[in-house]
Design an enzyme around this catalytic site. Structure first.
Site, PDB file in Angstrom:
ATOM      1  N   PRO A 263     -44.924 -44.280 -11.582  1.00  0.00           N
ATOM      2  CA  PRO A 263     -44.357 -44.364 -10.234  1.00  0.00           C
ATOM      3  C   PRO A 263     -43.992 -43.028  -9.605  1.00  0.00           C
ATOM      4  O   PRO A 263     -43.563 -42.997  -8.457  1.00  0.00           O
ATOM      5  CB  PRO A 263     -43.096 -45.211 -10.448  1.00  0.00           C
ATOM      6  CG  PRO A 263     -42.710 -44.953 -11.873  1.00  0.00           C
ATOM      7  CD  PRO A 263     -43.987 -44.720 -12.623  1.00  0.00           C
ATOM      8  N   GLY A 264     -44.129 -41.913 -10.309  1.00  0.00           N
ATOM      9  CA  GLY A 264     -44.033 -40.620  -9.636  1.00  0.00           C
ATOM     10  C   GLY A 264     -42.776 -39.829  -9.902  1.00  0.00           C
ATOM     11  O   GLY A 264     -42.546 -38.805  -9.254  1.00  0.00           O
ATOM     12  N   ASP A 323     -49.489 -37.637 -18.427  1.00  0.00           N
ATOM     13  CA  ASP A 323     -48.426 -38.532 -18.934  1.00  0.00           C
ATOM     14  C   ASP A 323     -49.064 -39.913 -19.042  1.00  0.00           C
ATOM     15  O   ASP A 323     -48.892 -40.767 -18.189  1.00  0.00           O
ATOM     16  CB  ASP A 323     -47.265 -38.524 -17.926  1.00  0.00           C
ATOM     17  CG  ASP A 323     -46.047 -39.276 -18.420  1.00  0.00           C
ATOM     18  OD1 ASP A 323     -45.771 -39.224 -19.628  1.00  0.00           O
ATOM     19  OD2 ASP A 323     -45.376 -39.920 -17.593  1.00  0.00           O
ATOM     20  N   CYS A 376     -44.420 -41.998 -23.912  1.00  0.00           N
ATOM     21  CA  CYS A 376     -43.090 -42.498 -24.298  1.00  0.00           C
ATOM     22  C   CYS A 376     -43.291 -43.458 -25.471  1.00  0.00           C
ATOM     23  O   CYS A 376     -42.719 -44.539 -25.500  1.00  0.00           O
ATOM     24  CB  CYS A 376     -42.349 -43.125 -23.126  1.00  0.00           C
ATOM     25  SG  CYS A 376     -43.257 -44.397 -22.259  1.00  0.00           S
TER      26      CYS A 376
HETATM   27  C1  LIG Z   1     -46.739 -43.514 -18.324  1.00  0.00           C
HETATM   28  S1  LIG Z   1     -47.201 -43.999 -16.734  1.00  0.00           S
HETATM   29  C2  LIG Z   1     -46.899 -42.549 -15.802  1.00  0.00           C
HETATM   30  C3  LIG Z   1     -45.452 -42.356 -15.428  1.00  0.00           C
HETATM   31  C4  LIG Z   1     -45.280 -41.227 -14.435  1.00  0.00           C
HETATM   32  N1  LIG Z   1     -45.833 -39.982 -14.920  1.00  0.00           N
HETATM   33  C5  LIG Z   1     -43.808 -40.991 -14.104  1.00  0.00           C
HETATM   34  O1  LIG Z   1     -43.151 -40.195 -14.771  1.00  0.00           O
HETATM   35  O2  LIG Z   1     -43.321 -41.625 -13.150  1.00  0.00           O
HETATM   36  C6  LIG Z   1     -48.951 -43.971 -16.804  1.00  0.00           C
HETATM   37  C7  LIG Z   1     -49.597 -44.287 -15.473  1.00  0.00           C
HETATM   38  O3  LIG Z   1     -51.012 -44.074 -15.627  1.00  0.00           O
HETATM   39  C8  LIG Z   1     -51.702 -45.080 -14.920  1.00  0.00           C
HETATM   40  N2  LIG Z   1     -53.078 -45.129 -15.478  1.00  0.00           N
HETATM   41  C9  LIG Z   1     -53.550 -45.916 -16.466  1.00  0.00           C
HETATM   42  N3  LIG Z   1     -54.850 -45.627 -16.714  1.00  0.00           N
HETATM   43  C10 LIG Z   1     -55.190 -44.627 -15.846  1.00  0.00           C
HETATM   44  C11 LIG Z   1     -56.379 -43.910 -15.609  1.00  0.00           C
HETATM   45  N4  LIG Z   1     -57.489 -44.150 -16.310  1.00  0.00           N
HETATM   46  N5  LIG Z   1     -56.379 -42.986 -14.630  1.00  0.00           N
HETATM   47  C12 LIG Z   1     -55.246 -42.729 -13.901  1.00  0.00           C
HETATM   48  N6  LIG Z   1     -54.092 -43.382 -14.089  1.00  0.00           N
HETATM   49  C13 LIG Z   1     -54.053 -44.314 -15.052  1.00  0.00           C
HETATM   50  C14 LIG Z   1     -50.876 -46.313 -15.136  1.00  0.00           C
HETATM   51  O4  LIG Z   1     -51.141 -47.282 -14.151  1.00  0.00           O
HETATM   52  C15 LIG Z   1     -49.458 -45.737 -15.027  1.00  0.00           C
HETATM   53  O5  LIG Z   1     -49.016 -45.783 -13.703  1.00  0.00           O
END
Ligand SMILES: C[S@@+](CC[C@H](N)C(=O)[O-])C[C@H]1O[C@@H](n2cnc3c(N)ncnc32)[C@H](O)[C@@H]1O
Length: 453
Positions: A263-264, A323, A376
């Site tokens: 979510p950013g 991440d 995480c």
């Molecule tokens: C661990 S979360 C990121 C949390 C974010 N960095 C934060 O701190 O708010 C991983 C994110 O990667 C997205 N995601 C999953 N597979 C992906 C891909 N192949 N390319 C880009 N994003 C992806 C997921 O939908 C999720 O929103």
């Protein structure tokens, strides 16, 4: 008498978590719940999270008192029973007769009227047996099997943690997972605004204590941060302290890529810390990319809908944060349903995706640039093993040691946690929930030495 709104919302939320594979924390923050009073919202949250945290233990109590096998019960009946037994076992302020009555009414309202006498009988039997001190039992559990049973965790997960981190750390992880975690916030530009955000939050009735890891972090003791102007204008974010630390470690640069961004929260920190940089935030899923709209306060961020395994950029970046999507076993206090959904075999699929994302992100790294890979997760397969697999035969990259970075954050006053060594596992960052006052995060720093070997 009608069922209380808090309990019917909790009941409906538990059914959706089970049937739609949804995340309880997201459902509990959705607009549909906005009309609940803050008291009812608090009780609904406590009931949903409590039931999910203690599910296997609640089921054990129910199974012992029930004439029917739990697997054969309708979802609505089981959810009402779990809500009832959770209140009987853990919420001493709720009188037993009220907990039982509300569960009986919930099954009637769900058109399972014929199950009402059964629910009444099972919960009365459990109420008669009285509550026990579960946290004391956790602290005395001698091995991983008994620990998993007392702390309501899947035995396979606790066995892995015991093997990897030792029984004492496994106990601390389990204990942490079973409690309501602290809410931490990050105050952006804290040094330049000279306590302004603190004063503003205090005036809005938000009580804070200092961060445990970072100087720009605070712990929320009371009050609603989301209702404040500082939060709505993006000058304050809600973010676990280990997550803040990972974003700090991604460092400073001019062209920055955050390739799994929604979510950013890390993107916001990165962009505000690097106001002169161009920050690109990519996210695969459109519904999650919409969560990045909150970054509209931050002028130097560009959101790009893209698959991180096929990044659409022609020039390289000097800082990259990957991440990646992971099992989330370092966040079970916030997302307890994960422990009931995750299977050991899922780790293999997650690893394949993580290696593909990391290799693709590394291809975008400039010479002399730095990439931070983070999860995480507490699981080796998603952490060290991913870094090793992605760097196998890629000699143009090297893993750099986080010690120097952490010491610099400490010396500059940005980090207030004194024991730098306790945050390290070899060259990697490793926080363990309960051992450290935050979620469980892993991070690796990878540098590019040359274009190709
Ligand atoms: C661990 S979360 C990121 C949390 C974010 N960095 C934060 O701190 O708010 C991983 C994110 O990667 C997205 N995601 C999953 N597979 C992906 C891909 N192949 N390319 C880009 N994003 C992806 C997921 O939908 C999720 O929103």
């Amino acid at each position: 008498m009608a069922v209380s709104s808090a309990r019917s919302v909790a009941f409906e939320t538990l059914l959706r978590v089970e049937r739609e594979n949804s995340y309880a924390a997201e459902l509990l923050h959705s607009d549909r719940l906005a009309k609940l009073s803050s008291r009812d919202h608090g009780l609904a949250t406590e009931l949903v999270m409590g039931v999910l945290r203690w599910q296997s233990l609640l089921d054990q109590r129910l199974a012992a008192a029930s004439s029917q096998r739990l697997e054969r019960l309708d979802g609505e009946v089981l959810a009402a029973l779990r809500l009832g037994v959770y209140q009987l076992q853990f919420l001493s302020r709720v009188p037993a007769h009220a907990a039982i009555f509300e569960s009986v009414e919930l099954v009637k309202a769900a058109r399972k009227r014929s199950a009402a006498p059964f629910v009444n009988a099972v919960l009365r039997t459990i109420a008669g047996a009285g509550a026990e001190d579960i946290l004391a039992k956790i602290s005395k559990s001698p091995d991983s099997i008994i620990l998993a049973e007392n702390a309501a965790h899947p035995p396979w997960l606790v066995a892995r943690w015991t093997e990897h981190y030792g029984i004492e750390a496994a106990r601390q992880i389990c204990t942490h997972d079973q409690k309501v975690p602290d809410t931490a916030i990050h105050i952006h530009d804290g040094r330049s605004n000279n306590g302004q955000a603190d004063a503003e939050l205090a005036a809005a009735g938000v009580q804070l204590s200092p961060g445990r890891l970072l100087s720009a972090a605070r712990r929320v003791l009371a009050g609603d941060v989301t209702g404040t102007r500082a939060y709505q204008e993006g000058r304050v974010s809600i973010q676990d302290e280990a997550s803040q630390l990972v974003a700090l470690l991604a460092g400073r640069g001019e062209r920055i890529l955050d390739c799994c961004a929604a979510p950013g929260s890390k993107t916001a920190l990165l962009a505000r810390r690097n106001p002169g940089a161009k920050v690109f935030a990519t996210e695969l899923y459109p519904h999650r990319a919409r969560l990045l709209q909150s970054l509209s306060h931050v002028p130097n961020v560009r959101v790009v809908a893209a698959d991180a395994r096929q990044l659409p950029f022609s020039s390289t970046f000097d800082r990259i944060l990957a991440d990646v999507p992971c099992s989330g076993t370092g966040t079970l206090a916030r997302n307890p349903e994960i422990k009931w959904r995750l299977k050991a075999e899922d780790l293999h699929d997650l690893q394949s995706r993580q290696v593909a994302i990391l290799k693709s992100a590394l291809a975008q790294l400039a010479i002399g640039g730095r990439l931070v890979y983070s999860t995480c997760s507490l699981e080796h397969e998603e952490n060290e093993a991913v870094v090793e697999a992605a760097l196998e035969s890629a000699v143009e990259f090297k893993v750099a040691d986080f010690r120097g970075e952490l010491e610099q954050l400490r010396q500059s006053g940005q980090m207030c946690w004194e024991d730098v060594g306790s945050l390290l596992a070899g060259p990697y960052l490793r926080t363990i929930p309960g051992v450290h006052p935050c979620d469980g995060f892993f991070a690796a720093m990878i540098e590019r030495k040359s274009l190709i070997s």
